[in-house]
Design an enzyme around this catalytic site. Structure first.
Site, PDB file in Angstrom:
ATOM      1  N   GLU A 103      33.847  41.553  61.086  1.00 31.81           N
ATOM      2  CA  GLU A 103      32.595  41.591  60.293  1.00 31.81           C
ATOM      3  C   GLU A 103      31.548  40.692  60.945  1.00 31.81           C
ATOM      4  OE1 GLU A 103      33.953  40.450  56.364  1.00 31.81           O
ATOM      5  OE2 GLU A 103      35.323  42.136  56.233  1.00 31.81           O
ATOM      6  N   CYS A 155      33.369  40.856  46.879  1.00 26.15           N
ATOM      7  CA  CYS A 155      32.306  39.871  47.083  1.00 26.15           C
ATOM      8  C   CYS A 155      30.925  40.478  46.846  1.00 26.15           C
ATOM      9  CB  CYS A 155      32.392  39.270  48.474  1.00 26.15           C
ATOM     10  SG  CYS A 155      32.398  40.473  49.801  1.00 26.15           S
TER      11      CYS A 155
END
Lengths: 637, 637
Positions: B312, B408
């Site tokens: 990521e 998240c």
């Protein structure tokens, strides 16, 4: 040995050069690598492993440890196969002596029951046949069978052939007589057994080959249960991604090319061999569907296959990214294997066109022009600083490397380049098929064909005849490549219009020594477009000339390629390349546009374009002049 | 609470709608998810974990097992923060009661020494602080501190604030007083401690925040030695990819945004907070370099950051693939955090432009228009059947999902959407900065600003004034977005030409109740081009109007987008969308070309193009009408 192999002596500028390169540079280099004699590259251990295995067999102990990957035996096998082809082409006593020594070592590593595999002999005694899923045991046996057949046919010596027949017998007892379940995780032995059958006439090998093909995917949980019953793992796969090993369904039901691309095309090649031998339509139909799925939906313009690095797999129809391609050299070679067998199934130029596409583009790109370095991965777009550096492009190297720990590709290129005779021609009864255009002498039953050509740079191919007797009454069936828009054929200077069936021109004639057939192909450089479904190629154009795909490299274009826009029209000029390093190949120049680089990441100011000359070189020659960006598909305006 | 937050009441069609959606749909939905009350989605366990932890603290035992990921506490914290903002906007006794109950649960899970973390309390007692690298212990504490500050400022209640001050004290003893080495694997606590310092005035929290920033990357082997000294691992990283956690060098030396994108921008936000508080130029210079590196080289046109799924992470300059983008919603939110703090550092419209870019494009794209489903990953090109299916595109879903195990993004969107007041305005002495154009009432010291606008669809923004006394003698500093080519400002109907400094128009005036300032932005749709270095965008064009990026979706274009060619010129027509599901947004139509799909994978026949209307919708609204292909950057002719 395949009929065409021994009877075709190549003598031309293109593949003649490659054969010489493989004989003079690649084979000696790889021999050193296999013997751990090259500093600074991954050690192979392949020969050393056989030495240790021979010790184990004779004394029950050995003085070292198994080295390299568990399929290391196959590297030596592929090299030996290439060396055999080299000996068939050019006598070389020193090389033959060294091969014989290696064969002695191999023979010494064979157990009394016929079993042969250095990984299991040295490292995992007692674990034979417990891991068909990962351990490449049958795969290594297959490659050694291929080497044995080739070496026998090249030299007449049968020591290795006997060794591998004993190994094949050993396998047959287990899987045929004792009906032990299982099939190989990596197909290869199927096509190898078929070759062994052709070489020996022993139908048990045909039966064993057919057995492995028949049982594959019938119990599609086989690998899962094998894993459950086994205490060791090599890499830790769980056997649940059944497409990866093509055991997701029985082979006759398959209609999409899936999973690990090399495994896939090796399997399909064996399926085609068997279909050709047995004339079973369920099998030949499956082969046709799979071939079609690959070439109409899952193949790069370069003949490369396998779009994804993760798993080295076919993905989905039309997913053909240029920058993250896996496009393994071995997979393109496997596609050539498959195509040749399909050609034997039916004389349709589609198969030969595909063979040619891979053979002139992806495969030679796998090797540096000097024969010393190799690509595994053959991307269609490279940006140094990004390619090879960032996820998901880490596998895309902008320069070839010397020798890999997993060295499947280099010896595969070597053995293919030295066995092109098996691909260039085919014969059926009185018809001689000219599938590929390679200069040299080809011996038919009725006499010799003499082929002269500057192909792939020149489009004229001359066929002369040297009959055994007075004349040769044959049908010469010449492939008309689908890419050649205007093709002419002449017999002794006069244009002829022979019957064309499925892409072959059939010239039935009683050829005399003085006769000449000339094929003139359309060598106009051409623009190529992809289907819309290939997202990466939308709005883009590629350039081809003859069988060659072209690409732009930064080194010829002021260091850049990302700024190039190809013109939708405008002449494509062909020029002889002046670059020493590109060996006088034909390059293409076209007046396109260079886009000024905007000063900011995003801008509403349309960037200026200035007309500029775009230089394109053959794709196979890319990456031979240092790190430089490269692109096959250029945006078009 | 940030000054602007409580003093700005949003009342407009765009973000007013989003706030309502978050209040009415998202917060209740997420509360249910956090309480495991939604069937068919990954269970959160976040509330249950606190219940178990409270049992552990009071009895030393508990009647269940820790559930979800080890940073699950932070999901509840972010939701609580969002709920606090919601309560600040709209009184809701039932919600407040439920929040209080949750806070009681949280308080009960706090150990007597101040320590609070359900993973370590329930699952790994005795392993506190042994895994700063992976375990998100400080990260969870940080999010709960943010929630505590927000809840205190929204409701005046200080129970959670006291809990988190005690946790902060506990941490300060360890890392400041006892000088235990270490810093968080995932930055967050740094900016949270800074908020805690602002809320409480306790300078120890400022010192602790500064400590974590200062020591980061000074001992860049810290995580490696931590791993060596620890017997357990969560995921198994070895700590050697130091860029991933931004501990590869001291923060003041950084000039490239690297590693996990969310971690990066959270860290940079804290650095900017501290630089603003301490006026340390070494730190503010580093922030400026990092911001520049992101926005000039590593940011998508949508304000998304993080080009790669693996890790990521930020990758390399100009590597911005459209189809394999990671472009996490949370990372774009973090970029907004960073930009707002940079705006406090210097009133330069570049920062607000970036904030706006992410806020109107990537962030709202993260949420379905009905508020019920979310994207983690926000690609700029999607082809159903390929995206989400094949490596390396498996992470690129063509449709939003309900709730993630790693949740998240959804609560992060919720808390941002409800705290936009903190981003829209800034004040320094007598100057009121209008950074974003959101309708509503903003309370300054001297009186209210009344903002009326149909932004982002309309370009007219009206500022009215409701002075506390007779008049408001202020400087109204209005951002002139860089994208607005022709901007006009009127005071009571007369064009004025105020001083413009670094992208802000400074209107110094003693405003009366009857005064009206009108800003007219250039809302002409525009074509946008990327730097050549962005390989994926070569030869392509994107469309924007105002702050909105547009995209083509198949559903509006006869099912396809890969066949569309955008015209290099030609009018861009703006139309009000008739689609109910797109809530009356402005769409763009342009006459371009549809390319006929070639019949074969590769062809020399130039595919026919027929003129066709291309329909473009705002990017944030994509993926709301079923699976359909989508593309932001269209090939241009």
């Amino acid at each position: 040995m395949h009929e065409g192999l021994k009877r075709f002596k190549i003598n031309d500028q293109f593949f003649g050069h490659y054969q010489k390169l493989v004989q003079e540079v690649v084979i000696p280099y790889q021999e050193k690598a296999l013997k751990n004699e090259i500093a600074g590259v991954d050690k192979s251990y392949a020969v050393e492993n056989f030495r240790l295995a021979a010790q184990m067999v004779s004394t029950g102990r050995c003085d070292g440890e198994f080295g390299g990957l568990l399929f290391q035996d196959s590297d030596l096998a592929k090299w030996l196969e290439a060396a055999a082809y080299s000996l068939a082409i050019t006598k070389d006593e020193a090389l033959e002596t060294r091969c014989d020594e290696i064969i002695d070592l191999i023979a010494g590593a064979q157990h009394t029951d016929g079993y042969l595999n250095t990984f299991f002999t040295v490292k995992m005694p007692g674990q034979r046949w417990t891991n068909l899923y990962e351990a490449h045991e049958l795969y290594c046996a297959g490659h050694m069978m291929e080497a044995a057949v080739a070496y026998h046919e090249a030299t007449g010596k049968d020591k290795l052939l006997k060794v591998m027949c004993r190994m094949a017998d050993h396998i047959a007892i287990r899987f045929l007589d004792e009906a032990t379940p299982g099939y190989p995780g990596h197909p290869e032995i199927e096509l190898a057994l078929f070759r062994l059958y052709l070489a020996t006439g022993n139908e048990r090998y045909l039966a064993l080959s057919k057995h492995f093909v028949d049982v594959r995917g019938v119990d599609s949980d086989y690998f899962i249960s094998e894993i459950e019953n086994r205490s060791w793992r090599q890499w830790g796969g769980n056997g649940k991604d059944k497409e990866y090993e093509q055991n997701h369904m029985p082979v006759r039901d398959m209609d999409e090319a899936v999973g690990h691309a090399v495994r896939a095309v090796y399997l399909y090649s064996a399926m085609a061999d068997l279909a050709n031998a047995t004339k079973e339509t369920a099998l030949s139909d499956a082969c046709k569907r799979l071939f079609q799925n690959i070439t109409e939906r899952r193949m790069y313009i370069t003949g490369a296959i396998g779009s994804a690095y993760e798993g080295e797999v076919f993905t989905k129809d039309y997913h053909l990214p240029n920058d993250s391609a896996y496009a393994e050299t071995c997979a393109a070679i496997g596609l050539i294997f498959f195509a040749r067998r399909m050609l034997e199934m039916e004389a349709d130029s589609t198969y030969a066109d595909t063979m040619e596409r891979a053979l002139y583009n992806c495969v030679p790109a796998g090797m540096q022009l000097d024969g010393k370095r190799f690509f595994y991965v053959n991307p269609l777009e490279v940006v140094p600083g990004i390619s090879g550096e960032v996820p998901p492009l880490r596998h895309v190297l902008p320069e070839r490397t010397g020798w890999f720990g997993c060295a499947c590709c280099p010896p595969n290129v070597a053995r293919l380049m030295l066995s092109l005779g098996a691909y260039a021609f085919g014969e059926s009864e009185n018809t001689v098929f000219s599938h590929l255009f390679i200069g040299g002498e080809y011996e038919t039953k009725a006499g010799k064909l003499l082929i002269q050509t500057g192909y792939p740079y020149e489009g004229t191919i001359r066929y002369g005849f040297a009959p055994e007797k007075e004349s040769m009454a044959i049908t010469l069936a010449i492939r008309i490549p689908a890419w050649s828009e205007k093709t002419e054929i002449f017999l002794n200077g006069a244009a002829i219009q022979p019957e064309i069936k499925r892409g072959y021109a059939y010239i039935k004639h009683t050829f005399q020594k003085t006769d000449v057939v000339v094929l003139k192909l359309d060598m106009e450089p051409r623009r190529v477009f992809a289907k819309n479904d290939v997202a990466a190629d939308n709005g883009r154009v590629a350039f081809m000339r003859g069988p060659l795909v072209y690409c732009a490299e930064g080194v010829d274009n002021q260091g850049q390629v990302l700024n190039l826009l190809a013109p939708a029209d405008g002449d494509l000029k062909e020029l002889l390349c002046e670059e020493e390093r590109l060996r006088g190949c034909v390059i293409i120049k076209v007046r396109g546009y260079c886009v000024e680089n905007p000063k900011t990441l995003y801008t509403t100011q349309r960037p200026e374009r200035r007309p500029c000359q775009i230089t394109l070189i053959p794709y196979y020659a890319w990456g031979n002049r240092g790190k430089t960006p490269m692109r096959v598909w250029l945006p078009e305006i």
